[in-house]
Motif scaffolding. Structure first.
Motif, PDB file in Angstrom:
ATOM      1  N   LEU A 145       0.857  -1.177   0.000  1.00 45.81           N
ATOM      2  CA  LEU A 145       0.000   0.000   0.000  1.00 45.81           C
ATOM      3  C   LEU A 145       0.895   1.229   0.000  1.00 45.81           C
ATOM      4  O   LEU A 145       1.697   1.413   0.929  1.00 45.81           O
ATOM      5  CB  LEU A 145      -0.900   0.018   1.238  1.00 45.81           C
ATOM      6  CG  LEU A 145      -1.770  -1.208   1.506  1.00 45.81           C
ATOM      7  CD1 LEU A 145      -2.581  -0.998   2.784  1.00 45.81           C
ATOM      8  CD2 LEU A 145      -2.700  -1.495   0.326  1.00 45.81           C
ATOM      9  N   ALA A 146       0.788   2.066  -1.030  1.00 47.79           N
ATOM     10  CA  ALA A 146       1.552   3.328  -1.100  1.00 47.79           C
ATOM     11  C   ALA A 146       0.580   4.455  -0.775  1.00 47.79           C
ATOM     12  O   ALA A 146      -0.108   4.979  -1.664  1.00 47.79           O
ATOM     13  CB  ALA A 146       2.179   3.493  -2.479  1.00 47.79           C
ATOM     14  N   LEU A 147       0.496   4.816   0.489  1.00 51.81           N
ATOM     15  CA  LEU A 147      -0.511   5.764   0.981  1.00 51.81           C
ATOM     16  C   LEU A 147       0.144   7.134   1.125  1.00 51.81           C
ATOM     17  O   LEU A 147       0.628   7.502   2.195  1.00 51.81           O
ATOM     18  CB  LEU A 147      -1.081   5.272   2.305  1.00 51.81           C
ATOM     19  CG  LEU A 147      -1.612   3.830   2.282  1.00 51.81           C
ATOM     20  CD1 LEU A 147      -2.057   3.392   3.675  1.00 51.81           C
ATOM     21  CD2 LEU A 147      -2.759   3.683   1.279  1.00 51.81           C
ATOM     22  N   THR A 148       0.160   7.896   0.044  1.00 51.87           N
ATOM     23  CA  THR A 148       0.922   9.141  -0.007  1.00 51.87           C
ATOM     24  C   THR A 148       0.019  10.367   0.134  1.00 51.87           C
ATOM     25  O   THR A 148      -1.178  10.306  -0.075  1.00 51.87           O
ATOM     26  CB  THR A 148       1.712   9.247  -1.326  1.00 51.87           C
ATOM     27  OG1 THR A 148       0.789   9.182  -2.421  1.00 51.87           O
ATOM     28  CG2 THR A 148       2.712   8.100  -1.445  1.00 51.87           C
ATOM     29  N   LEU A 164       0.111   4.773  11.604  1.00 54.36           N
ATOM     30  CA  LEU A 164       0.987   3.889  10.845  1.00 54.36           C
ATOM     31  C   LEU A 164       2.389   4.493  10.752  1.00 54.36           C
ATOM     32  O   LEU A 164       2.549   5.711  10.833  1.00 54.36           O
ATOM     33  CB  LEU A 164       0.432   3.689   9.428  1.00 54.36           C
ATOM     34  CG  LEU A 164      -0.909   2.982   9.290  1.00 54.36           C
ATOM     35  CD1 LEU A 164      -1.395   3.069   7.844  1.00 54.36           C
ATOM     36  CD2 LEU A 164      -0.787   1.527   9.731  1.00 54.36           C
ATOM     37  N   PRO A 165       3.419   3.661  10.563  1.00 55.60           N
ATOM     38  CA  PRO A 165       4.752   4.220  10.302  1.00 55.60           C
ATOM     39  C   PRO A 165       4.694   5.116   9.070  1.00 55.60           C
ATOM     40  O   PRO A 165       4.071   4.775   8.061  1.00 55.60           O
ATOM     41  CB  PRO A 165       5.609   2.975  10.049  1.00 55.60           C
ATOM     42  CG  PRO A 165       4.881   1.861  10.739  1.00 55.60           C
ATOM     43  CD  PRO A 165       3.427   2.181  10.602  1.00 55.60           C
ATOM     44  N   ASP A 351       3.526  10.326   4.150  1.00 56.34           N
ATOM     45  CA  ASP A 351       3.391   9.115   3.337  1.00 56.34           C
ATOM     46  C   ASP A 351       3.587   7.895   4.233  1.00 56.34           C
ATOM     47  O   ASP A 351       4.405   7.918   5.158  1.00 56.34           O
ATOM     48  CB  ASP A 351       4.464   9.055   2.240  1.00 56.34           C
ATOM     49  CG  ASP A 351       4.447  10.265   1.319  1.00 56.34           C
ATOM     50  OD1 ASP A 351       3.388  10.900   1.192  1.00 56.34           O
ATOM     51  OD2 ASP A 351       5.501  10.570   0.734  1.00 56.34           O
ATOM     52  N   SER A 352       2.856   6.835   3.924  1.00 56.21           N
ATOM     53  CA  SER A 352       3.072   5.535   4.577  1.00 56.21           C
ATOM     54  C   SER A 352       3.157   4.463   3.493  1.00 56.21           C
ATOM     55  O   SER A 352       2.338   4.461   2.566  1.00 56.21           O
ATOM     56  CB  SER A 352       1.926   5.190   5.535  1.00 56.21           C
ATOM     57  OG  SER A 352       1.934   6.021   6.661  1.00 56.21           O
ATOM     58  N   ALA A 364       8.164  -1.531  -0.629  1.00 58.38           N
ATOM     59  CA  ALA A 364       7.937  -0.454   0.333  1.00 58.38           C
ATOM     60  C   ALA A 364       9.238   0.277   0.647  1.00 58.38           C
ATOM     61  O   ALA A 364       9.269   1.517   0.733  1.00 58.38           O
ATOM     62  CB  ALA A 364       7.317  -1.012   1.613  1.00 58.38           C
ATOM     63  N   ALA A 365      10.311  -0.465   0.821  1.00 58.49           N
ATOM     64  CA  ALA A 365      11.610   0.165   1.109  1.00 58.49           C
ATOM     65  C   ALA A 365      12.068   1.029  -0.062  1.00 58.49           C
ATOM     66  O   ALA A 365      12.576   2.147   0.123  1.00 58.49           O
ATOM     67  CB  ALA A 365      12.650  -0.910   1.414  1.00 58.49           C
TER      68      ALA A 365
END
Length: 395
Positions: A145-148, A164-165, A351-352, A364-365
């Motif tokens: 999930l790219a939650l920007t 979330l981080p 962003d998470s 994700a990284a």
């Protein structure tokens, strides 16, 4: 929607642990199947931004998302009475070998958020988010999930996804906070108003001069026709790519500007300074009861441009929304000089990147590092100058 898709959607429901108020998580692959829940959660007594309205994102997905190969990935979480708690409006696309789920709307949505039942958002816990992510993971339809570009707060509540981080977004968003009933000078200083009045006196001699909010289909079409003629010329003069020429973008904007909302206004509202002979300045954005958020703008190529019509129009827009009781206004992503004339603060956005499997951890990284590098460039003047020179050469 095909029968196979219906079976996939219904069969994907998964029970959640007792530690969370989320009892089930459902994945919906057709936006129309989620429309009833969606519209319920976008009401003013719930918790969401105007960028996540169904009408705005349905037009974007139909005209832009489908062309880009994005498939809807709509997540709905329910309580034990099967009442919706939140809806996460995502779309999934393969990027560099990974299936990445992002908020629908792409670069046309300044802010991204789930649509929440307000009482649930006000008390959401880490256990609730863990249950949500676990429920999404069960469907195995995405790797990450790219939650920007999520706001840390919206109106009067924190964004639960801030649990979330996360990391600061690459860009800032200038913000003006307006106190209901306060004097006009609290939002635009008297000295700045006098400067704009001096410039505006030149424009006031033009026949038919005035500020207008477009309300009729004819006015909306006329103003958009003008915008899509003038804006490419302005961007070419600045050696910028014409992003409005990308497939589907103009169709999306025209559809959203023409779509009337049940509570009044349009999915995208258009404001303009005009006289009988020409459109002088144009701003468009989304609005709800608490916020106006500017999306795109331009101004005339004629000699009237020297009187700062864009700044005059911005003052009129601020005063218009202040009179309606709107409490905040933003001018979109980016810290252009003109934005700082009105907006002294920034909306904190983050962003998470949430992995859903082993491949997702790698993705994700990588995504996190890329966005960190973009932020470093944008906030380091020397690096930004190099990037601008490179962009100019490529153009």
């Amino acid at each position: 929607m095909t029968m196979a898709a219906v079976i996939e959607t219904r069969a994907g429901t998964q029970a959640r642990p007792e530690t969370s108020r989320i009892a089930t998580v459902e994945l919906v692959r057709d936006m129309r199947d989620a429309e009833s829940v969606w519209r319920g959660l976008e009401q003013s007594n719930q918790f969401s931004t105007p960028y996540q309205r169904f009408d705005f994102l349905e037009a974007w997905q139909r005209q832009v998302g489908e062309r880009e190969g994005i498939r809807p990935f709509i997540v709905i979480a329910y309580d034990r009475e099967h009442q919706p708690l939140l809806l996460l409006p995502l779309g999934v696309k393969r990027e560099s070998g990974a299936r990445v789920a992002r908020f629908l709307g792409g670069k046309h949505a300044t802010f991204n958020m789930a649509l929440w039942r307000k009482d649930f958002a006000a008390a959401a816990t880490q256990a609730d988010l863990d249950a949500l992510i676990s429920g999404i993971r069960v469907h195995a339809q995405a790797d990450v999930l790219a939650l920007t570009q999520q706001p840390r707060r919206w109106t009067d509540l924190p964004n639960p996804f801030a649990l979330l981080p996360g990391q600061p977004s690459a860009n800032d968003c200038p913000l003006l906070t307006m106190e209901p009933g306060a004097a006009p000078a609290s939002r635009v200083s008297n000295s700045f108003r006098r400067r704009l009045k001096g410039k505006e006196r030149k424009l006031q001699t033009l026949a038919g001069y005035g500020y207008r909010l477009a309300t009729t289909d004819a006015d909306i079409k006329r103003l958009l026709d003008w915008f899509f003629t003038i804006k490419p010329q302005r961007m070419a003069a600045q050696q910028l790519p014409n992003v409005f020429a990308d497939p589907g973008i103009e169709d999306f904007i025209r559809d959203a500007c023409m779509t009337r909302l049940s509570g009044g206004g349009h999915a995208i509202d258009i404001h303009a300074l005009e006289c009988d002979d020409e459109v002088i300045a144009f701003f468009a954005g989304v609005a709800d009861a608490n916020r106006f958020s500017m999306m795109f703008n331009t101004y005339t190529l004629s000699g009237n441009a020297k009187y700062s019509p864009g700044l005059i129009l911005m003052r009129d827009i601020i005063d218009h929304y202040a009179e309606l009781g709107t409490t905040s206004l933003d001018l979109g992503i980016g810290s252009d000089d003109y934005k700082r004339l009105f907006c002294k603060d920034d909306e904190p956005i983050f962003d998470s990147f949430v992995p859903l499997n082993v491949r997702g951890r790698i993705a994700a990284a990588a995504l996190s590092s890329l966005m960190h590098a973009k932020r470093l460039i944008k906030h380091t003047p020397a690096l930004m100058q190099i990037a601008q020179r490179v962009r100019g050469v490529l153009q």
